[in-house]
Design a protein around this motif. Structure first.
Motif: not given
Length: 247
Positions: A73-74, A99, A103, A105, A184-188
């Motif tokens: 996803e990235i 990342n 940033t 995460l 994609k936007n954050y870590t699960y």
């Protein structure tokens, strides 16, 4: 984010990390290659994007690169590093996922044993792994069964921690599994008391070099440091009260 049930503590650091660290070749091939780490700046061997960005500055200290972490996803992999949150302080090192923009995460407790210096008892113990650690094959398996919120074809590396926390005075320890993977936007992230795989299965993946273990560190709580900090806070409070009384 950090899944540790014991209160926030200050630990002693048992290893000395040089301020400038040269990076050896990673075990996997990546389009992004780290040149070196100098202080809190990570330098890359070629630009990361069209803006010719070839370095990132992170608000962390004594940084040590561990590996890249990939996800379907990235576009660019995340960096798995260890570092301290402050310079010349007593706080312990942590594991971070960052990342390519610098940033932070996710933050995780450094693997190993944490010993209560007063009671001389282990209050936290963990082993941490990263890579393709849960798939039955050499190829990355679908991670949806571990992270239901992700898309059907979601694949990638995983950060996996087998951990034990002391939960009461009877020396009982609660076992849990922490899993994290970049989205994609954050870590699960997920924390479960049910094991997705035995540690013996994961160690087989380590032997085949599909999965890798972060070497743990044993450290003791610095009770004296905590007391000194409390004493300093009390002194500052008294000074503030004196100042307010002189107004």
């Amino acid at each position: 984010m950090c899944f540790l049930k014991i209160p926030y503590l200050i630990f002693c650091t048992v290893s000395l990390i040089l301020s400038t660290i040269s990076i050896a070749n990673d075990t996997k091939e990546h389009a992004i290659v780290i040149d070196k780490i100098d202080g809190n700046v990570i330098y890359f061997k070629k630009p990361l994007n069209d803006n010719n960005t070839s370095s990132i500055k992170i608000n962390l200290f004594e940084i040590s690169f561990i590996s890249f972490v990939n996800s379907s996803e990235i576009q660019k992999p995340l960096l798995l590093i260890s570092a301290k949150p402050c310079a010349n302080c007593l706080q312990d090192r942590s594991i971070y996922l960052i990342n390519t923009e610098g940033t932070i995460l996710s933050q995780f407790v450094y693997p190993g044993k944490i010993i209560d210096q007063k009671q001389n008892q282990v209050v936290y113990e963990s082993r941490a792994f990263y890579g393709n650690c849960l798939s039955a094959s050499n190829k990355h398996g679908n991670l949806k069964k571990f992270f239901p919120a992700v898309s059907e074809n979601f694949t990638g590396d995983i950060y996996l921690v087998f951990q034990k926390d002391k939960i009461d005075r009877r020396k009982r320890h609660a076992q849990s599994i922490l899993m994290a993977t970049p989205g994609k936007n954050y870590t699960y992230e997920t924390l479960s008391e049910r094991q997705p795989a035995s540690i013996q299965t994961v160690l087989k993946k380590v032997k085949s070099k599909d999965c890798f273990e972060i070497e743990g560190r044993n450290r003791r709580m610095l009770t004296k440091a905590v007391l000194d900090l409390k004493k300093q806070e009390d002194q500052e409070d008294n000074e503030d009260n004196d100042d307010s009384g002189n107004d």
